[in-house]
Design an enzyme around this catalytic site. Structure first.
Site, PDB file in Angstrom:
ATOM      1  N   LYS A 304      -2.919   4.959   9.414  1.00  0.00           N
ATOM      2  CA  LYS A 304      -2.613   5.711   8.191  1.00  0.00           C
ATOM      3  C   LYS A 304      -3.856   6.501   7.804  1.00  0.00           C
ATOM      4  O   LYS A 304      -4.895   5.929   7.490  1.00  0.00           O
ATOM      5  CB  LYS A 304      -2.204   4.766   7.065  1.00  0.00           C
ATOM      6  CG  LYS A 304      -1.663   5.470   5.835  1.00  0.00           C
ATOM      7  CD  LYS A 304      -1.205   4.460   4.798  1.00  0.00           C
ATOM      8  CE  LYS A 304      -0.468   5.156   3.668  1.00  0.00           C
ATOM      9  NZ  LYS A 304      -1.266   6.176   2.983  1.00  0.00           N
ATOM     10  N   ARG A 309      -0.731  14.884   3.264  1.00  0.00           N
ATOM     11  CA  ARG A 309       0.492  14.983   4.068  1.00  0.00           C
ATOM     12  C   ARG A 309       0.920  16.441   4.123  1.00  0.00           C
ATOM     13  O   ARG A 309       1.037  17.107   3.095  1.00  0.00           O
ATOM     14  CB  ARG A 309       1.582  14.116   3.419  1.00  0.00           C
ATOM     15  CG  ARG A 309       2.901  14.063   4.180  1.00  0.00           C
ATOM     16  CD  ARG A 309       2.799  13.187   5.406  1.00  0.00           C
ATOM     17  NE  ARG A 309       4.079  13.078   6.073  1.00  0.00           N
ATOM     18  CZ  ARG A 309       5.035  12.213   5.732  1.00  0.00           C
ATOM     19  NH1 ARG A 309       4.850  11.377   4.705  1.00  0.00           N
ATOM     20  NH2 ARG A 309       6.161  12.156   6.412  1.00  0.00           N
ATOM     21  N   LYS A 474       6.430   1.759  12.849  1.00  0.00           N
ATOM     22  CA  LYS A 474       7.686   2.507  12.894  1.00  0.00           C
ATOM     23  C   LYS A 474       8.627   1.951  13.950  1.00  0.00           C
ATOM     24  O   LYS A 474       8.205   1.641  15.075  1.00  0.00           O
ATOM     25  CB  LYS A 474       7.413   3.993  13.185  1.00  0.00           C
ATOM     26  CG  LYS A 474       6.525   4.673  12.149  1.00  0.00           C
ATOM     27  CD  LYS A 474       6.233   6.126  12.499  1.00  0.00           C
ATOM     28  CE  LYS A 474       5.349   6.782  11.458  1.00  0.00           C
ATOM     29  NZ  LYS A 474       5.033   8.195  11.789  1.00  0.00           N
TER      30      LYS A 474
END
Length: 928
Positions: A304, A309, A474
């Site tokens: 992360k 973003r 994920k």
């Protein structure tokens, strides 16, 4: 390539030009007037508002026409794209100048001191909601001071839009006055109020915006979510019965949309791994690729990043960059291959056949001299200086050693094809084939495969060692949903820090208690019954502008609790009742950070616990009430928190010496008896003694003390003994009820200390009793106020009915008010200050001055502070050693919980804490 959104044409002109009065009377006033007390035949406020919107849209289509976009620019002022550079204070000053309001007048003070102490001290002396509503207050003042006219002028929507378009171009105050004064003088006062609301770019429909779009056309909100363009959303179709094809509702290059977000970790690593390994059925081609890549029972592990973003859109040779909050940064990072802080380096970054693409990633600032990624706050300046560098030959920018670095982790669109419904492993496979990385400028984020909780543990240790932000895990089959959806198949995991409680919680406001500084009560929604349970009250960290924003967004929605309490099927309060309550659907979300969970709240809050030393980080306008922490999620967080408190609070994982052991018994036998104070008394000591400042006297230490003063230590109670029995505890234990049932009183450890202090065995009074079935026997030993006749007690003992948390609330609210006791700012927090130079010594003194503890061991502290004046290369080497040691000695249990680690922060963290009088988020002051 031509896309659906590029080919939208305006509808035919309206039959009638709509008036501004139509919008204000038929929509704004009616929505604003909806109250729970006047619902009529409607069951809820939302249902009545929905009816008003449907009626308005039907009326508009029938009598006006199909072009609602000009009106929508006024209905959705915050989405119109116009920026007036007029905030509340500027508008107030503009009105003073516009109407030449005398300095000493009441109206002047109201407007001039809008955001100052006058409003804070006076706002509750009259109708609170009116004085906090600038549009309402301003329109009232205008009504008294504008020229009297025989007949008000009715303005059309195009006329209002034309004036506002001119205003958006005008920067000089006199020019702004020339545009606005005719409107303020000739509109009705309710219309003036709504015009001011529009000038401030505040949402009018609030939670009903999605409903408005979908009432205009069933595909309306979906179209808005893929482009965030008001004009295209309201002009793509004049027939609500004609639905769009799925291909038309797909994302398009160069049209902004909100990216998918991740959820936070709420389960153990073991449970999480099972969730991430969950497999869904796929078509044969994807199943074949899945097996070829060896993805069975695997999941992705990504770092992360600490950046911004960003979605990169490429269409031909044109680029667009949109942030998570839809801000366009193309001017900064580049709109073509020729110019831009990033795009000028991307000429060879794509495979030759790539015409259009949308990439999801993180924009970070990279320092090429130190070979590190810099904190988020340095990104914009790095991009600006990189952009300027290409236009100048002056070497002043050569000192700038950082530039933007885009790390890509997903691909959402390729050559006309929307890829969001394809599995993640398929998208990543495409991503790696079409990109040609530019080192430290444009790269694919490193992704590794994991298959067990051990893989997560290893990755977390690496994160701690490198002082990175965390991980994102994920599911390899996960699909991508836009519009800020939090995908449960994307989980973010961060290291646990040595604060007692380090979570930022998004909470729904359910109550308000007016004061010099409003405090807002927040609640947690239970997913089982849908009820909001009161949880905490927050006033710290909210700036005056944010107080005003909260009041604007919730204006007219508050209900007095002494007039009408909320139904228990909606909101449940504890014994602490706010002055006002609000329906959650009309409310907003606050991001709250706290130092600890207070489990002693008892019945004060319906949840049974609350947040201690909390402050508001920000208003989360980007979040709906359904995206907040639930009661069940909080229960899990609290369980982990309590579990952590029961563990050793350092990364060393030291084993505590067992309370009962043969060795302890032998040590006790060696204690020399120095007094017969407790002779004839048997002591069964069942718990430690804990002071308010966290100091602990262990059971063994108290046993030694009792024996030193002639007492007899036993490990069980014998009712046949000739000795007097004293059972000592200040904790509720499983055996407590057994002793109480036998008529034995449970006595607090403080009794032992008081006896030793006074040199005699004191009678038992309520102050000394932890639990008893014989309270009546003790009550006559104190006066009517509960004060002892022979022992001096502090106030919190004289008033035993108040819990510690209630006393703390009283101290904060009454004794201190806004002047909080800064001297206790760092109480309960430990700091390790690097270095021993003059700067470090001054910093240590400041920390101690505000009650902080200085630790000699960096692993055992909450914050490792790096002073401003230091040799950076030497300090970096030292900090790298610390990080590696913390990583090695960090303990991770089988459930994925870990021993907490300290934050590395700059000196600015300490200075900011002192300036604001609360502990800010250490991530904002991270040392790199």
């Amino acid at each position: 390539m031509t896309y659906f959104l590029n080919d939208i044409r305006p509808p035919s002109p309206n039959d009638i030009t709509p008036s501004f009065t139509l919008l204000t009377k038929e929509l704004f006033d009616k929505l604003d007037g909806v109250r729970k007390e006047s619902l009529g035949d409607f069951r809820t406020v939302t249902e009545k508002k929905a009816f008003i919107i449907k009626t308005f849209i039907n009326t508009f289509r029938t009598h006006i026409g199909n072009d609602i976009y000009p009106s929508a620019k006024l209905i959705f002022p915050e989405k119109s794209g116009r920026i007036y550079f007029i905030k509340e204070v500027a508008l107030a000053r503009l009105l003073i100048k516009m109407y030449k309001i005398p300095k000493e007048s009441e109206d002047y003070i109201t407007l001039h001191d809008w955001n100052k102490s006058y409003q804070r001290s006076r706002r509750f002396s009259i109708d609170e909601k009116k004085i906090r509503d600038l549009p309402l207050q301003a329109s009232r003042i205008i009504s008294k001071r504008r020229p009297i006219v025989d007949k008000l002028e009715e303005y059309t929507v195009p006329q209002i839009n034309s004036s506002l378009d001119q205003l958006a171009l005008e920067k000089v105050s006199q020019g702004q006055i020339d545009i606005l004064k005719p409107l303020f003088d000739n509109l009705s006062i309710p219309e003036v109020r709504w015009l001011i609301h529009i000038l401030l770019n505040k949402s009018i429909l609030t939670s009903m915006e999605r409903f408005f779009f979908n009432t205009w056309h069933p595909d309306g909100y979906r179209v808005f979510s893929i482009c965030n363009d008001l004009q295209k959303t309201l002009q793509f179709s004049t027939n609500p019965d004609l639905r769009l094809d799925p291909s038309q509702l797909a994302i398009h290059p160069c049209f902004k949309f909100k990216p998918q977000l991740s959820e936070r970790l709420t389960t153990s690593y073991k449970t999480l791994v099972k969730k991430l390994q969950r497999k869904h059925e796929m078509d044969p081609p994807y199943e074949k690729k899945f097996q070829e890549l060896g993805l069975e029972n695997k999941f992705y592990i990504e770092e992360k990043m600490d950046g911004d973003r960003m979605l990169l859109h490429k269409d031909g040779d044109s680029f667009k960059f949109f942030s998570r909050r839809l801000k366009d940064y193309s001017y900064l990072y580049g709109e073509s291959f020729q110019f831009g802080a990033l795009t000028k380096f991307l000429a060879h970054a794509f495979a030759g056949n790539i015409q259009s693409v949308i990439l999801d990633g993180e924009m970070v600032a990279y320092d090429y001299e130190r070979n590190v990624i810099l904190p988020f706050g340095t990104l914009k300046s790095s991009a600006i200086q990189e952009s300027v560098r290409q236009f100048t030959t002056i070497d002043q920018y050569e000192q700038q050693t950082a530039y933007p670095f885009f790390l890509v982790f997903d691909i959402l669109f390729l050559n006309g094809k929307d890829l969001t419904n394809y599995p993640l492993f398929f998208r990543k496979n495409i991503l790696n084939r079409i990109l040609r990385p530019i080192p430290n400028r444009f790269e694919v984020l490193d992704t590794r495969l994991g298959s067990s909780s051990e893989d997560i543990e290893r990755a977390i240790r690496e994160v701690v060692s490198s002082r990175c932000e965390g991980l994102v895990l994920k599911n390899v089959q996960s699909k991508y949903e836009i519009d800020g959806f939090r995908n449960p198949d994307w989980i973010k995991v961060k290291p646990e820090y040595l604060e007692k409680f380090g979570e930022n919680l998004d909470l729904v406001v359910i109550g308000k208690s007016p004061a010099i500084k409003n405090s807002y009560m927040c609640g947690l929604k239970s997913v089982t019954d849908g009820v909001y349970y009161s949880f905490c009250t927050c006033a710290n960290g909210i700036e005056i502008e944010e107080f005003d924003k909260i009041e604007r967004l919730t204006h007219g929605k508050w209900i007095k609790t002494d007039v009408s309490m909320p139904p228990e099927s909606l909101i449940k309060f504890g014994t602490k009742i706010p002055t006002f309550w609000i329906h959650p659907s009309d409310s907003l979300v606050l991001e709250i950070r706290a130092r600890s969970i207070d489990t002693r709240a008892g019945t004060s809050y319906a949840v049974g616990s609350t947040l201690h030393n909390n402050h508001c980080r920000k208003i989360r306008e980007d979040k709906s009430i359904d995206e907040c922490v639930t009661l069940q999620e909080y229960t899990h967080i609290k369980a982990n928190y309590i579990n952590d408190l029961n563990k050793a609070q350092t990364a060393l994982g030291k084993k505590r010496e067992p309370v009962y052991s043969l060795d302890n018994e032998s040590k006790l036998k060696k204690v020399k008896v120095e007094s017969d104070l407790f002779s004839g008394i048997e002591f069964l000591i069942m718990s430690d003694k804990r002071e308010a400042d966290g100091e602990v006297t262990t059971i063994e230490e108290m046993k030694a003390m009792v024996k030193q003063y002639g007492g007899k230590i036993v490990n069980s109670v014998d009712l046949a003994t000739n000795y007097q029995i004293m059972v000592i505890t200040e904790r509720e234990l499983p055996v407590s009820s057994q002793y109480l049932s036998k008529g034995i009183d449970l006595v607090k450890p403080i009794w032992i200390y008081e006896c030793i202090k006074r040199g005699c065995v004191l009678q038992l009074e309520p102050y000394f009793i932890f639990a008893s079935k014989n309270w009546d026997n003790f009550n006559h030993m104190v006066d009517q106020y509960g004060d002892s006749y022979i022992i001096h007690h502090p106030l919190n003992i004289v008033v035993p009915k108040l819990s510690e948390s209630e006393l703390e609330d009283l101290r904060n609210g009454f004794d201190w008010g806004d002047l909080k006791p800064w001297i206790y700012l760092f109480k309960g927090l430990s700091f390790y200050v690097c270095g021993n130079n003059l700067s470090a010594r001054f910093l240590k003194e400041r920390i101690e001055r505000f009650s902080g503890d200085l630790s000699k061991h960096f692993i055992e502290c909450c914050y490792i502070v790096i002073p401003d004046n230091h040799s950076r290369p030497l300090m970096l080497r030292e900090i790298d050693k610390m990080s590696n040691q913390i990583s090695r000695e960090m303990v991770i249990d089988k459930n994925g919980g870990s021993s907490r680690i300290p934050h590395f922060v700059t000196e600015a963290f300490v200075q900011a804490s002192i300036k604001m009088n609360y502990i800010p988020d250490p991530d904002d002051y991270k040392f790199r």
